[in-house]
Design a protein around this motif. Structure first.
Motif, PDB file in Angstrom:
ATOM      1  N   THR A 141       0.847  -1.182   0.000  1.00 40.22           N
ATOM      2  CA  THR A 141       0.000   0.000   0.000  1.00 40.22           C
ATOM      3  C   THR A 141       0.885   1.235   0.000  1.00 40.22           C
ATOM      4  N   LEU A 142       0.643   2.116  -0.945  1.00 42.65           N
ATOM      5  CA  LEU A 142       1.418   3.357  -1.042  1.00 42.65           C
ATOM      6  C   LEU A 142       0.500   4.511  -0.661  1.00 42.65           C
ATOM      7  N   VAL A 143       1.102   5.586  -0.156  1.00 40.52           N
ATOM      8  CA  VAL A 143       0.264   6.740   0.156  1.00 40.52           C
ATOM      9  C   VAL A 143       0.782   7.971  -0.582  1.00 40.52           C
ATOM     10  N   ASP A 144      -0.164   8.698  -1.170  1.00 37.25           N
ATOM     11  CA  ASP A 144       0.148   9.911  -1.918  1.00 37.25           C
ATOM     12  C   ASP A 144      -0.624  11.062  -1.270  1.00 37.25           C
ATOM     13  N   TYR A 145       0.119  12.035  -0.724  1.00 38.23           N
ATOM     14  CA  TYR A 145      -0.541  13.135  -0.008  1.00 38.23           C
ATOM     15  C   TYR A 145      -0.867  14.344  -0.893  1.00 38.23           C
ATOM     16  N   ASN A 146      -0.648  14.223  -2.212  1.00 31.68           N
ATOM     17  CA  ASN A 146      -0.926  15.368  -3.088  1.00 31.68           C
ATOM     18  C   ASN A 146      -2.348  15.891  -2.929  1.00 31.68           C
ATOM     19  N   ARG A 147      -3.291  14.975  -2.679  1.00 37.29           N
ATOM     20  CA  ARG A 147      -4.694  15.367  -2.591  1.00 37.29           C
ATOM     21  C   ARG A 147      -5.050  15.929  -1.210  1.00 37.29           C
ATOM     22  N   ALA A 148      -4.216  15.627  -0.200  1.00 36.96           N
ATOM     23  CA  ALA A 148      -4.543  16.022   1.173  1.00 36.96           C
ATOM     24  C   ALA A 148      -4.709  17.539   1.273  1.00 36.96           C
ATOM     25  N   GLY A 149      -5.878  17.973   1.735  1.00 32.44           N
ATOM     26  CA  GLY A 149      -6.117  19.399   1.892  1.00 32.44           C
ATOM     27  C   GLY A 149      -6.850  20.040   0.723  1.00 32.44           C
ATOM     28  N   THR A 150      -7.159  19.247  -0.312  1.00 35.26           N
ATOM     29  CA  THR A 150      -7.932  19.785  -1.435  1.00 35.26           C
ATOM     30  C   THR A 150      -9.319  20.206  -0.951  1.00 35.26           C
ATOM     31  N   PRO A 151      -9.801  21.385  -1.376  1.00 35.60           N
ATOM     32  CA  PRO A 151     -11.118  21.831  -0.910  1.00 35.60           C
ATOM     33  C   PRO A 151     -12.235  20.907  -1.400  1.00 35.60           C
ATOM     34  N   LEU A 152     -13.066  20.530  -0.472  1.00 37.14           N
ATOM     35  CA  LEU A 152     -14.128  19.566  -0.745  1.00 37.14           C
ATOM     36  C   LEU A 152     -15.420  20.113  -0.158  1.00 37.14           C
ATOM     37  N   VAL A 153     -16.505  19.967  -0.895  1.00 38.90           N
ATOM     38  CA  VAL A 153     -17.800  20.350  -0.350  1.00 38.90           C
ATOM     39  C   VAL A 153     -18.607  19.080  -0.132  1.00 38.90           C
ATOM     40  N   GLU A 154     -19.126  18.932   1.096  1.00 42.12           N
ATOM     41  CA  GLU A 154     -19.982  17.780   1.370  1.00 42.12           C
ATOM     42  C   GLU A 154     -21.434  18.228   1.339  1.00 42.12           C
ATOM     43  N   ILE A 155     -22.230  17.528   0.564  1.00 45.21           N
ATOM     44  CA  ILE A 155     -23.650  17.863   0.441  1.00 45.21           C
ATOM     45  C   ILE A 155     -24.442  16.674   0.978  1.00 45.21           C
ATOM     46  N   VAL A 156     -25.241  16.925   2.026  1.00 40.02           N
ATOM     47  CA  VAL A 156     -25.990  15.838   2.647  1.00 40.02           C
ATOM     48  C   VAL A 156     -27.481  16.055   2.409  1.00 40.02           C
ATOM     49  N   THR A 157     -28.143  15.049   1.880  1.00 45.66           N
ATOM     50  CA  THR A 157     -29.589  15.178   1.653  1.00 45.66           C
ATOM     51  C   THR A 157     -30.354  14.493   2.774  1.00 45.66           C
ATOM     52  N   ASP A 158     -31.628  14.830   2.922  1.00 46.36           N
ATOM     53  CA  ASP A 158     -32.519  14.042   3.766  1.00 46.36           C
ATOM     54  C   ASP A 158     -32.801  12.722   3.053  1.00 46.36           C
ATOM     55  N   PRO A 159     -33.273  11.713   3.792  1.00 47.07           N
ATOM     56  CA  PRO A 159     -33.591  10.434   3.114  1.00 47.07           C
ATOM     57  C   PRO A 159     -34.901  10.540   2.343  1.00 47.07           C
ATOM     58  N   ASP A 160     -34.905  11.392   1.325  1.00 45.97           N
ATOM     59  CA  ASP A 160     -36.142  11.716   0.607  1.00 45.97           C
ATOM     60  C   ASP A 160     -36.353  10.909  -0.661  1.00 45.97           C
ATOM     61  N   PHE A 161     -35.325  10.171  -1.078  1.00 43.66           N
ATOM     62  CA  PHE A 161     -35.467   9.427  -2.336  1.00 43.66           C
ATOM     63  C   PHE A 161     -36.240   8.136  -2.100  1.00 43.66           C
TER      64      PHE A 161
END
Ligand SMILES: [Zn+2]
Length: 468
Positions: A141-161
């Motif tokens: 298993t290799l680890v690449d930290y290039n992505r660490a800290g990339t801005p991410l938006v989490e969108i959470v829905t209600d269980p409406d589907f």
């Protein structure tokens, strides 16, 4: 009753830098572990500095999803240990004690049903684990930290589907919307990921993670619903757990019992002060938001009399709508739109192809001009398009090089028709008796001229020859 909710993670790929340091947000172009610094590596003594543009992008998303947006936002540490997380905590947001994330209480309209958005939060993406080796014994298993800290938006829905189909439609609407806002490129590998949670009447909630694509998510949800229904019919309890989608076997497999929020020991991130987002900032973000997909569609239909289905295809795709917006004039808008949806889409049907395609808006208007001036046929335009997408050369040059000029000289077409009447005697007799079979002869002329003969003139000439 079936209840499905979603948790979507979308990278803000259009930003210059990471969420808390000056490393590049676009980590994809770097050699492993070459887009890192003491901040995103979590080295002792380093301090995060919040990317203001990221807050604005996330707020724009919240506003576009009809969310409430607060006066001030706070960040929290979510503590857990995993090798892709160098600090041993992730900086994220939490809606507790009156502290708020960038947005909440929004909704998206899916075929007349309101899917509620519970919250939107801004957080950092962890690094990436890469598994290599053919067998379990040789696996590393290799680890690449290039992505660490990339801005991410989490969108959470209600269980409406109520079913996986609604989920798919919602995700298509959402990814088009995010792309149209100009903050994200959901088509990029790993740039938009979704987890689902599923429960049926009387059963516990099961979360499904590790899903590579929207297509797989739909399959995973179908599988999970069937599994839960079958358990319930046999009176077996549905355990609350996290399950992973096994792409090879096309099933979900149990991975661990689900952590509760308290397991993460959330606490305020004191290295980042509360951030005030003035009403004036939110107003100006709203004002400067790109035209929405639905309003674009309406404009295309009303102003240019473009068919609604055609308008929908162009408006909902940022790439096509930009091609269209820069190509059209009052006179040729409808032609340009039709050229895009009948021919261009055939050659550029994936996001990857959109990125490598050399076609510009000028190519499109030049082609339509040439078709309308009868210097080329629609058929030849299609042939030219394929070359334009590849080389991006000037339209005129390509038409010349590929010898695609329309043959509209009557005597030239007539000579070809005479030859075909000789070769296809039976077809000529058929066409005299049953005029609807004349297309066979037209097709032969097109074949001979490689689609360059003026179709209207060809038909005219064949008809008059049949009547002789
Ligand atoms: Zn960094």
């Amino acid at each position: 009753m079936t209840k499905i909710g979603l948790e979507i993670h979308c990278q803000l790929t259009k930003l210059e830098s990471k969420l808390f340091c000056p490393c590049k947000a676009n980590y994809r172009e770097f050699e492993p572990n070459h887009n890192i610094c003491p901040v995103c590596m979590g080295l002792p003594g380093s301090l995060p500095r919040l990317n203001q543009k990221a807050v604005e992008s996330a707020t724009s998303i919240a506003l576009a999803l009809n969310c409430q947006t607060p006066e001030k936002i706070a960040f929290f540490r979510k503590n857990y240990f995993y090798p892709d997380l160098p600090k041993n905590f992730q900086i994220t947001q939490l809606n507790v004690y009156g502290d708020m994330s960038v947005g909440g209480e929004g909704y998206v309209d899916v075929e007349g049903k309101k899917i509620k958005i519970r919250r939107i939060q801004l957080e950092e993406d962890p690094g990436r684990l890469i598994y290599e080796g053919a067998s379990d014994r040789t696996k590393i298993t290799l680890v690449d930290y290039n992505r660490a800290g990339t801005p991410l938006v989490e969108i959470v829905t209600d269980p409406d589907f109520e079913n996986p189909r609604q989920v798919r439609i919602f995700l298509n609407i959402l990814s088009d919307l995010l792309e149209n806002l100009g903050v994200a490129e959901p088509g990029l590998e790993g740039a938009m990921r979704a987890d689902g949670n599923v429960s049926i009447e009387g059963g516990n909630k099961v979360e499904i993670k590790n899903i590579g694509s929207f297509h797989d998510l739909e399959k995973a949800l179908h599988f999970e619903l069937t599994r839960q229904q079958s358990l319930s019919e046999r009176d077996i309890d549905i355990v609350m757990e996290t399950r992973h989608w096994d792409d090879r076997r096309k099933i979900t497999v149990s991975s661990r019992s689900k952590e509760e929020d308290q397991d993460y020991r959330y606490f305020l991130e004191n290295d980042i002060p509360w951030v005030k987002i003035e009403q004036s900032t939110r107003d100006s973000l709203k004002e400067n938001m790109p035209e929405s997909i639905s309003s674009k569609k309406e404009r295309y239909v009303e102003k240019f009399d473009i068919a609604p289905q055609v308008a929908e295809i162009i408006a909902s795709d940022r790439y096509y709508s930009q091609l269209f917006e820069n190509a059209y004039s009052e006179q040729n808008a409808k032609d340009i739109a039709n050229l895009i949806t009948t021919d261009v889409i055939g050659f550029i049907d994936t996001k990857e192809k959109q990125q490598t395609s050399k076609i510009t808006s000028k190519h499109l208007s030049d082609l339509i001009d040439a078709i309308n001036a009868k210097t080329i046929t629609r058929n030849s335009a299609k042939v030219a398009l394929q070359e334009i997408v590849k080389s991006g050369k000037d339209t005129k040059l390509i038409l010349q090089e590929m010898d695609l000029g329309q043959v509209s000289d009557s005597s030239e077409i007539d000579a070809i028709i005479s030859q075909i009447f000789e070769d296809e005697k039976q077809a000529v007799i058929d066409a005299k008796e049953r005029p609807e079979t004349v297309n066979f002869l037209v097709g032969k002329v097109m074949q001979k001229t490689k689609g360059k003969a003026d179709p209207v003139k060809t038909l005219e000439l064949i008809k008059s020859k049949l009547n002789q």
